[in-house]
Design a protein around this motif. Sequence first.
Motif, PDB file in Angstrom:
ATOM      1  N   GLN A 136       0.836  -1.200   0.000  1.00 56.80           N
ATOM      2  CA  GLN A 136       0.000   0.000   0.000  1.00 56.80           C
ATOM      3  C   GLN A 136       0.866   1.243   0.000  1.00 56.80           C
ATOM      4  N   SER A 137       0.379   2.237  -0.666  1.00 58.02           N
ATOM      5  CA  SER A 137       1.039   3.537  -0.641  1.00 58.02           C
ATOM      6  C   SER A 137       0.768   4.186   0.706  1.00 58.02           C
ATOM      7  N   SER A 138       1.450   5.271   0.974  1.00 62.45           N
ATOM      8  CA  SER A 138       1.260   5.946   2.258  1.00 62.45           C
ATOM      9  C   SER A 138      -0.181   6.444   2.415  1.00 62.45           C
ATOM     10  N   ILE A 139      -0.789   6.862   1.288  1.00 65.01           N
ATOM     11  CA  ILE A 139      -2.172   7.346   1.355  1.00 65.01           C
ATOM     12  C   ILE A 139      -3.109   6.212   1.719  1.00 65.01           C
ATOM     13  N   ARG A 140      -2.928   5.064   1.057  1.00 64.14           N
ATOM     14  CA  ARG A 140      -3.781   3.918   1.351  1.00 64.14           C
ATOM     15  C   ARG A 140      -3.538   3.406   2.760  1.00 64.14           C
ATOM     16  N   GLN A 141      -2.309   3.520   3.222  1.00 67.10           N
ATOM     17  CA  GLN A 141      -2.011   3.087   4.579  1.00 67.10           C
ATOM     18  C   GLN A 141      -2.737   3.960   5.591  1.00 67.10           C
ATOM     19  N   ASN A 142      -2.768   5.268   5.325  1.00 67.48           N
ATOM     20  CA  ASN A 142      -3.506   6.170   6.213  1.00 67.48           C
ATOM     21  C   ASN A 142      -4.989   5.850   6.204  1.00 67.48           C
ATOM     22  N   ASP A 143      -5.520   5.512   5.025  1.00 63.08           N
ATOM     23  CA  ASP A 143      -6.925   5.120   4.930  1.00 63.08           C
ATOM     24  C   ASP A 143      -7.181   3.860   5.742  1.00 63.08           C
ATOM     25  N   HIS A 144      -6.236   2.926   5.662  1.00 62.61           N
ATOM     26  CA  HIS A 144      -6.372   1.680   6.418  1.00 62.61           C
ATOM     27  C   HIS A 144      -6.376   1.960   7.924  1.00 62.61           C
TER      28      HIS A 144
ATOM     29  N   ASP B 139      -2.079   4.034  23.922  1.00 67.46           N
ATOM     30  CA  ASP B 139      -0.760   3.526  23.514  1.00 67.46           C
ATOM     31  C   ASP B 139      -0.914   2.308  22.616  1.00 67.46           C
ATOM     32  N   HIS B 140      -1.897   1.479  22.932  1.00 70.82           N
ATOM     33  CA  HIS B 140      -2.148   0.286  22.113  1.00 70.82           C
ATOM     34  C   HIS B 140      -2.575   0.680  20.696  1.00 70.82           C
ATOM     35  N   LEU B 141      -3.435   1.676  20.600  1.00 74.69           N
ATOM     36  CA  LEU B 141      -3.889   2.127  19.274  1.00 74.69           C
ATOM     37  C   LEU B 141      -2.751   2.772  18.484  1.00 74.69           C
ATOM     38  N   SER B 142      -1.823   3.406  19.193  1.00 73.96           N
ATOM     39  CA  SER B 142      -0.695   4.043  18.505  1.00 73.96           C
ATOM     40  C   SER B 142       0.189   3.019  17.800  1.00 73.96           C
ATOM     41  N   MET B 143       0.087   1.746  18.200  1.00 73.05           N
ATOM     42  CA  MET B 143       0.871   0.698  17.544  1.00 73.05           C
ATOM     43  C   MET B 143       0.442   0.504  16.091  1.00 73.05           C
ATOM     44  N   LEU B 144      -0.754   0.984  15.757  1.00 75.56           N
ATOM     45  CA  LEU B 144      -1.221   0.885  14.367  1.00 75.56           C
ATOM     46  C   LEU B 144      -0.317   1.658  13.416  1.00 75.56           C
ATOM     47  N   GLN B 145       0.358   2.673  13.925  1.00 81.90           N
ATOM     48  CA  GLN B 145       1.228   3.497  13.086  1.00 81.90           C
ATOM     49  C   GLN B 145       2.640   2.939  12.989  1.00 81.90           C
ATOM     50  N   THR B 146       2.888   1.838  13.661  1.00 79.38           N
ATOM     51  CA  THR B 146       4.209   1.203  13.607  1.00 79.38           C
ATOM     52  C   THR B 146       4.153  -0.005  12.690  1.00 79.38           C
ATOM     53  N   GLU B 147       5.252  -0.725  12.628  1.00 83.78           N
ATOM     54  CA  GLU B 147       5.331  -1.909  11.778  1.00 83.78           C
ATOM     55  C   GLU B 147       4.976  -3.187  12.540  1.00 83.78           C
ATOM     56  N   ASN B 148       4.506  -3.054  13.782  1.00 86.92           N
ATOM     57  CA  ASN B 148       4.168  -4.237  14.575  1.00 86.92           C
ATOM     58  C   ASN B 148       2.727  -4.685  14.325  1.00 86.92           C
ATOM     59  N   GLN B 149       2.365  -4.793  13.052  1.00 91.89           N
ATOM     60  CA  GLN B 149       0.999  -5.149  12.707  1.00 91.89           C
ATOM     61  C   GLN B 149       0.640  -6.549  13.185  1.00 91.89           C
ATOM     62  N   HIS B 150       1.579  -7.474  13.047  1.00 92.53           N
ATOM     63  CA  HIS B 150       1.293  -8.858  13.449  1.00 92.53           C
ATOM     64  C   HIS B 150       0.995  -8.931  14.945  1.00 92.53           C
ATOM     65  N   GLU B 151       1.804  -8.259  15.742  1.00 94.62           N
ATOM     66  CA  GLU B 151       1.591  -8.251  17.197  1.00 94.62           C
ATOM     67  C   GLU B 151       0.274  -7.577  17.543  1.00 94.62           C
ATOM     68  N   TRP B 152      -0.016  -6.465  16.858  1.00 94.40           N
ATOM     69  CA  TRP B 152      -1.255  -5.738  17.140  1.00 94.40           C
ATOM     70  C   TRP B 152      -2.471  -6.592  16.789  1.00 94.40           C
ATOM     71  N   ASN B 153      -2.439  -7.254  15.645  1.00 94.14           N
ATOM     72  CA  ASN B 153      -3.556  -8.106  15.233  1.00 94.14           C
ATOM     73  C   ASN B 153      -3.731  -9.285  16.179  1.00 94.14           C
ATOM     74  N   SER B 154      -2.618  -9.835  16.649  1.00 91.85           N
ATOM     75  CA  SER B 154      -2.692 -10.947  17.602  1.00 91.85           C
ATOM     76  C   SER B 154      -3.374 -10.502  18.889  1.00 91.85           C
ATOM     77  N   THR B 155      -3.022  -9.312  19.370  1.00 90.72           N
ATOM     78  CA  THR B 155      -3.649  -8.781  20.586  1.00 90.72           C
ATOM     79  C   THR B 155      -5.124  -8.499  20.350  1.00 90.72           C
ATOM     80  N   ARG B 156      -5.450  -8.009  19.172  1.00 89.87           N
ATOM     81  CA  ARG B 156      -6.852  -7.726  18.864  1.00 89.87           C
ATOM     82  C   ARG B 156      -7.691  -9.002  18.926  1.00 89.87           C
ATOM     83  N   VAL B 157      -7.184 -10.096  18.376  1.00 89.71           N
ATOM     84  CA  VAL B 157      -7.913 -11.369  18.408  1.00 89.71           C
ATOM     85  C   VAL B 157      -8.167 -11.796  19.851  1.00 89.71           C
TER      86      VAL B 157
END
Length: 405
Positions: free
Chosen positions: A18-26, A117-135
């Motif tokens: 994704q481009s930076s714009i699409r990433q912001n949309d995500h 702080d947990h939501l701020s992780m969305l702006q980092t590259e720790n997507q896998h960890e964030w998604n795991s915590t969300r589940v």
Amino acid sequence: MEPDVLANGNTTPAAAPQSSIRQNDHLTESLKLEDQLMRVPFEHLKKSMRASSRMVEKEMNAVVTGVAEAVERDMSKEEAVQHLTSLVSRLQGLKRKLDESNKSEQLKVQKCRVRLDHLSMLQTENQHEWNSTRVKRILVDYMLRLSYYDTAMKLAESCNIQDLVDIDVFMDAKKVVESLQNGDCAPALAWCAENKYKLKKSKSKFEFQLRKQEFIELVRVDQSMDAIAYARKHLAQWGKTYLKDLQQAMATLAFKSNTDCATYKILFDAKQWDDLVQLFKQEFCKLYGMTLQPLLNIYLQAGLTALKTPFCYEENCTKEDPLSQADFRNLASSLPFSKHIHSKLVCYISKELMDEHNPPLVLPNGYVYSTKALEEMAKRNNGKVTCPRTGLVCNLTDLQKAFIS
């Protein structure tokens, strides 16, 4: 090659970065789904602060009234000292309560901070960890709503996500649910009194239903005079709003609990208590801004809807499609079909769309890339192409064309 080859996990091309714009949309769309995560502790904090404010107002009014009374009355010195000492003791008691309330509110503020702080992780590259915590959060939410409190607490503790789930809020609700299941309306009525303003604002029917049920229980044990007195005190005020329901309830004085008339017999059914439990859960969710359904149900329905197409119900549906399984089809039976029946294939190398003008080619290892990208690669490497994922090297002539239906 048959079209269903594209459904195989090894042949499906990866989505384009994704481009930076699409990433912001995500990120924006992801945050929309996390409304409950922030709203619940915020509403809980507001409720605690309102309770503290009411307590201070009540106690201070009592103290001011007590001082005015001391001024007006002709007291002896001993009586005045005793009276003022009691007022000081009352103020000291208020101070202790406020200290306890302050500690509780600080914990709620800390919970809000942890969630931010947990939501701020969305702006980092720790997507896998964030998604795991969300589940894990979603699973805890599901267990709490189904009253699996011990299991929910153990999961939260083992994953160290206590501040990201709402166990404390649901434990407050547990007391009301258990009392209603035991045929006791008192804790539920106390809950209504605590949240009177919000329930009135949302035009809730819950308190009326509780009062009606207590009236019915008096009629059930043939305490007609007590039932009439109770109705005058607690039900008459609801007459303008729920006149039809009130008239039906009052008619039970004549029909009694052993009636065969279905209209009134249903009021004495034990199922009425189950209905009160469900109504409380709905009002509880509204009060804290929670979704009425568990988050697990919502995410599952969204996922099944995205996958559901008419092709899923055809005989030649591939086994890799989750909706080829009977259990998933049953879950998705009441859900609409996905808006897009056909998927778009994007080349992993060139990021260009693969269609009839730029068809996909399948490497011997099963990965798929666009014809244009592979031909350009072959021109630069004497007819050789290299899989960017696995490093496999082969001739362009070894590739097979995949057809898009």
